[in-house]
Design an enzyme around this catalytic site. Structure first.
Site, PDB file in Angstrom:
ATOM      1  N   LYS A   1      36.341  37.136  37.932  1.00 56.14           N
ATOM      2  CA  LYS A   1      36.197  36.661  36.562  1.00 56.14           C
ATOM      3  C   LYS A   1      37.361  37.134  35.683  1.00 56.14           C
ATOM      4  CE  LYS A   1      32.206  38.777  36.041  1.00 56.14           C
ATOM      5  NZ  LYS A   1      32.158  39.468  37.348  1.00 56.14           N
TER       6      LYS A   1
ATOM      7  N   ARG B   1      24.433  38.925  30.727  1.00 58.98           N
ATOM      8  CA  ARG B   1      24.116  39.489  32.037  1.00 58.98           C
ATOM      9  C   ARG B   1      22.622  39.513  32.320  1.00 58.98           C
ATOM     10  NH1 ARG B   1      29.123  42.438  33.055  1.00 58.98           N
ATOM     11  NH2 ARG B   1      29.062  43.546  35.024  1.00 58.98           N
TER      12      ARG B   1
ATOM     13  N   ARG C   1      40.446  47.344  44.170  1.00 60.52           N
ATOM     14  CA  ARG C   1      40.917  46.915  42.841  1.00 60.52           C
ATOM     15  C   ARG C   1      41.588  48.044  42.079  1.00 60.52           C
ATOM     16  NH1 ARG C   1      36.754  44.029  38.854  1.00 60.52           N
ATOM     17  NH2 ARG C   1      35.436  45.841  39.230  1.00 60.52           N
TER      18      ARG C   1
ATOM     19  N   ARG D   1      38.846  52.250  38.500  1.00 58.66           N
ATOM     20  CA  ARG D   1      37.619  52.518  37.749  1.00 58.66           C
ATOM     21  C   ARG D   1      36.713  53.465  38.515  1.00 58.66           C
ATOM     22  NH1 ARG D   1      35.570  46.577  36.210  1.00 58.66           N
ATOM     23  NH2 ARG D   1      33.601  47.686  36.444  1.00 58.66           N
TER      24      ARG D   1
ATOM     25  N   ARG E   1      25.483  47.846  41.860  1.00 59.96           N
ATOM     26  CA  ARG E   1      25.840  46.806  40.880  1.00 59.96           C
ATOM     27  C   ARG E   1      25.490  45.416  41.403  1.00 59.96           C
ATOM     28  NH1 ARG E   1      31.774  48.606  40.248  1.00 59.96           N
ATOM     29  NH2 ARG E   1      32.099  46.675  39.106  1.00 59.96           N
TER      30      ARG E   1
HETATM   31  P1  ADP Z   1      32.266  43.905  36.914  1.00 54.28           P
HETATM   32  O1  ADP Z   1      32.648  42.510  36.598  1.00 54.28           O
HETATM   33  O2  ADP Z   1      33.154  44.532  37.933  1.00 54.28           O
HETATM   34  O3  ADP Z   1      30.810  44.092  37.218  1.00 54.28           O
HETATM   35  P2  ADP Z   1      32.415  44.720  34.098  1.00 54.28           P
HETATM   36  O4  ADP Z   1      33.719  45.231  33.653  1.00 54.28           O
HETATM   37  O5  ADP Z   1      31.984  43.367  33.654  1.00 54.28           O
HETATM   38  O6  ADP Z   1      32.421  44.849  35.671  1.00 54.28           O
HETATM   39  O7  ADP Z   1      31.249  45.736  33.678  1.00 54.28           O
HETATM   40  C1  ADP Z   1      31.330  47.119  33.962  1.00 54.28           C
HETATM   41  C2  ADP Z   1      30.057  47.810  33.508  1.00 54.28           C
HETATM   42  O8  ADP Z   1      29.918  47.695  32.083  1.00 54.28           O
HETATM   43  C3  ADP Z   1      28.760  47.208  34.067  1.00 54.28           C
HETATM   44  O9  ADP Z   1      28.419  47.730  35.336  1.00 54.28           O
HETATM   45  C4  ADP Z   1      27.743  47.615  32.971  1.00 54.28           C
HETATM   46  O10 ADP Z   1      27.372  48.978  33.091  1.00 54.28           O
HETATM   47  C5  ADP Z   1      28.573  47.476  31.708  1.00 54.28           C
HETATM   48  N1  ADP Z   1      28.468  46.118  31.113  1.00 54.28           N
HETATM   49  C6  ADP Z   1      29.451  45.197  30.977  1.00 54.28           C
HETATM   50  N2  ADP Z   1      29.002  44.078  30.398  1.00 54.28           N
HETATM   51  C7  ADP Z   1      27.672  44.282  30.156  1.00 54.28           C
HETATM   52  C8  ADP Z   1      26.626  43.489  29.584  1.00 54.28           C
HETATM   53  N3  ADP Z   1      26.851  42.226  29.154  1.00 54.28           N
HETATM   54  N4  ADP Z   1      25.387  44.047  29.513  1.00 54.28           N
HETATM   55  C9  ADP Z   1      25.145  45.294  29.935  1.00 54.28           C
HETATM   56  N5  ADP Z   1      26.074  46.088  30.496  1.00 54.28           N
HETATM   57  C10 ADP Z   1      27.340  45.588  30.602  1.00 54.28           C
HETATM   58  P1  ADP Z   2      35.563  40.616  38.234  1.00 63.69           P
HETATM   59  O1  ADP Z   2      36.205  40.569  36.868  1.00 63.69           O
HETATM   60  O2  ADP Z   2      34.733  39.390  38.515  1.00 63.69           O
HETATM   61  O3  ADP Z   2      34.790  41.886  38.470  1.00 63.69           O
HETATM   62  P2  ADP Z   2      38.335  40.832  39.228  1.00 63.69           P
HETATM   63  O4  ADP Z   2      38.998  39.650  38.612  1.00 63.69           O
HETATM   64  O5  ADP Z   2      38.619  42.154  38.648  1.00 63.69           O
HETATM   65  O6  ADP Z   2      36.732  40.579  39.313  1.00 63.69           O
HETATM   66  O7  ADP Z   2      38.699  40.829  40.795  1.00 63.69           O
HETATM   67  C1  ADP Z   2      38.293  41.885  41.650  1.00 63.69           C
HETATM   68  C2  ADP Z   2      39.456  42.270  42.578  1.00 63.69           C
HETATM   69  O8  ADP Z   2      39.667  41.228  43.542  1.00 63.69           O
HETATM   70  C3  ADP Z   2      40.790  42.473  41.879  1.00 63.69           C
HETATM   71  O9  ADP Z   2      41.477  43.541  42.519  1.00 63.69           O
HETATM   72  C4  ADP Z   2      41.536  41.139  42.076  1.00 63.69           C
HETATM   73  O10 ADP Z   2      42.944  41.346  42.178  1.00 63.69           O
HETATM   74  C5  ADP Z   2      40.964  40.648  43.400  1.00 63.69           C
HETATM   75  N1  ADP Z   2      40.750  39.194  43.403  1.00 63.69           N
HETATM   76  C6  ADP Z   2      40.396  38.379  42.370  1.00 63.69           C
HETATM   77  N2  ADP Z   2      40.255  37.091  42.780  1.00 63.69           N
HETATM   78  C7  ADP Z   2      40.512  37.087  44.120  1.00 63.69           C
HETATM   79  C8  ADP Z   2      40.528  36.053  45.130  1.00 63.69           C
HETATM   80  N3  ADP Z   2      40.231  34.783  44.826  1.00 63.69           N
HETATM   81  N4  ADP Z   2      40.825  36.433  46.393  1.00 63.69           N
HETATM   82  C9  ADP Z   2      41.119  37.727  46.700  1.00 63.69           C
HETATM   83  N5  ADP Z   2      41.117  38.739  45.801  1.00 63.69           N
HETATM   84  C10 ADP Z   2      40.824  38.424  44.523  1.00 63.69           C
END
Ligand code: ADP
Ligand code: ADP
Ligand code: ZN
Length: 216
Positions: free
Chosen positions: A13, A88, A127, A161, A172
């Site tokens: 995303k 979420r 990542r 992270r 998660r």
């Molecule tokens: P990822 O896409 O890798 O799950 P995010 O950066 O979106 O990670 O979120 C990291 C953490 O921040 C989540 O595991 C949660 O604890 C918190 N968080 C982010 N967005 C929300 C939301 N909309 N509601 C509740 N917690 C959130």
């Molecule tokens: P999200 O925001 O949904 O948690 P990220 O965009 O941070 O996910 O992507 C998670 C990890 O996977 C990052 O290290 C990114 O570089 C890698 N990544 C993202 N899209 C792809 C893909 N289509 N194929 C392989 N690796 C990817």
């Protein structure tokens, strides 16, 4: 144009939202990034959120809903925004609906990015991001052109992270399946859900998203 990117942690995303910011002038609104900024700043919200985020659970709806409400009041979202990581759960989706109605805004597309669990774990545990500009990288799938140097800003400092470890990732994913996945039906019933194959490589996923937007 206003979008929601819906998908489990590691689906891509953030990567695709940053692409769309550059190519379409849309503003990425990532609640995760905003919460991490609050943690780094040591604000009251940050202090409340840190332990919850480290465990991979969801911070309270009140906190994230008010963060998004503030952002949607700022002028830089007028050209369009991408919600990344929000909503979420159903309560957040309903709060978003109320906010949009009161501001006369609408969501043009909800894009569900489908990726299987094993791939998610590999993506998240590899990542890392540039400490200075936030550009995302991956140990295997997206390395900087010159090892150790950020492609975008030239910085040599990178961060991982604390919640991007395998044990927390499994928690998660469980939280996603239980609380967030029901939104696929929620938006499916509204009729603007589009599902794409998030298993493809980064440029291919970008093309699939562009296709959805060209039709929206
Ligand atoms: P990822 O896409 O890798 O799950 P995010 O950066 O979106 O990670 O979120 C990291 C953490 O921040 C989540 O595991 C949660 O604890 C918190 N968080 C982010 N967005 C929300 C939301 N909309 N509601 C509740 N917690 C959130
Ligand atoms: P999200 O925001 O949904 O948690 P990220 O965009 O941070 O996910 O992507 C998670 C990890 O996977 C990052 O290290 C990114 O570089 C890698 N990544 C993202 N899209 C792809 C893909 N289509 N194929 C392989 N690796 C990817
Ligand atoms: Zn950088």
């Amino acid at each position: 144009m206003n979008l929601i990117l819906l998908g489990p942690p590691g689906a891509g995303k953030g990567t695709q939202a940053k692409n769309l910011e550059e190519r379409r002038g849309l503003k990425q609104l990532s609640t995760g990034e905003m919460l991490r900024a609050a943690v780094a700043a040591g604000s009251e919200i940050g202090r409340k959120a840190k332990a919850i985020m480290d465990r991979g659970e969801l911070v309270s709806d009140d906190i994230v809903v008010s963060i998004i409400a503030d952002r949607l009041n700022q002028p830089d979202v007028a050209k369009g925004f991408i919600l990344d990581g929000f909503p979420r759960n159903t309560a957040q989706a309903e709060a978003l609906d109320r906010m949009l109605r009161s501001k006369n805004l609408k969501i043009d597309a909800v894009i569900e990015m489908k990726v299987n669990d094993e791939a998610l774990i590999e993506r998240i545990t590899g990542r890392y991001t540039c400490a200075k500009c936030g550009k995302g990288y991956h140990d295997r799938f997206e390395r900087p052109k010159q090892e150790g140097t950020c492609d975008v800003c030239g910085s040599h400092e990178f961060i991982r992270r604390p919640d991007d470890n395998e044990a927390t990732v499994r928690d998660r994913l469980e939280v996603y399946n239980r609380q967030t996945a029901p939104l696929i039906d929620y938006y499916g019933r509204k009729g603007n859900l589009r599902t794409i194959d998030g298993m493809a490589d980064i440029p291919d996923v970008r093309r699939q998203i562009e296709e959805v937007l060209d039709r929206a």
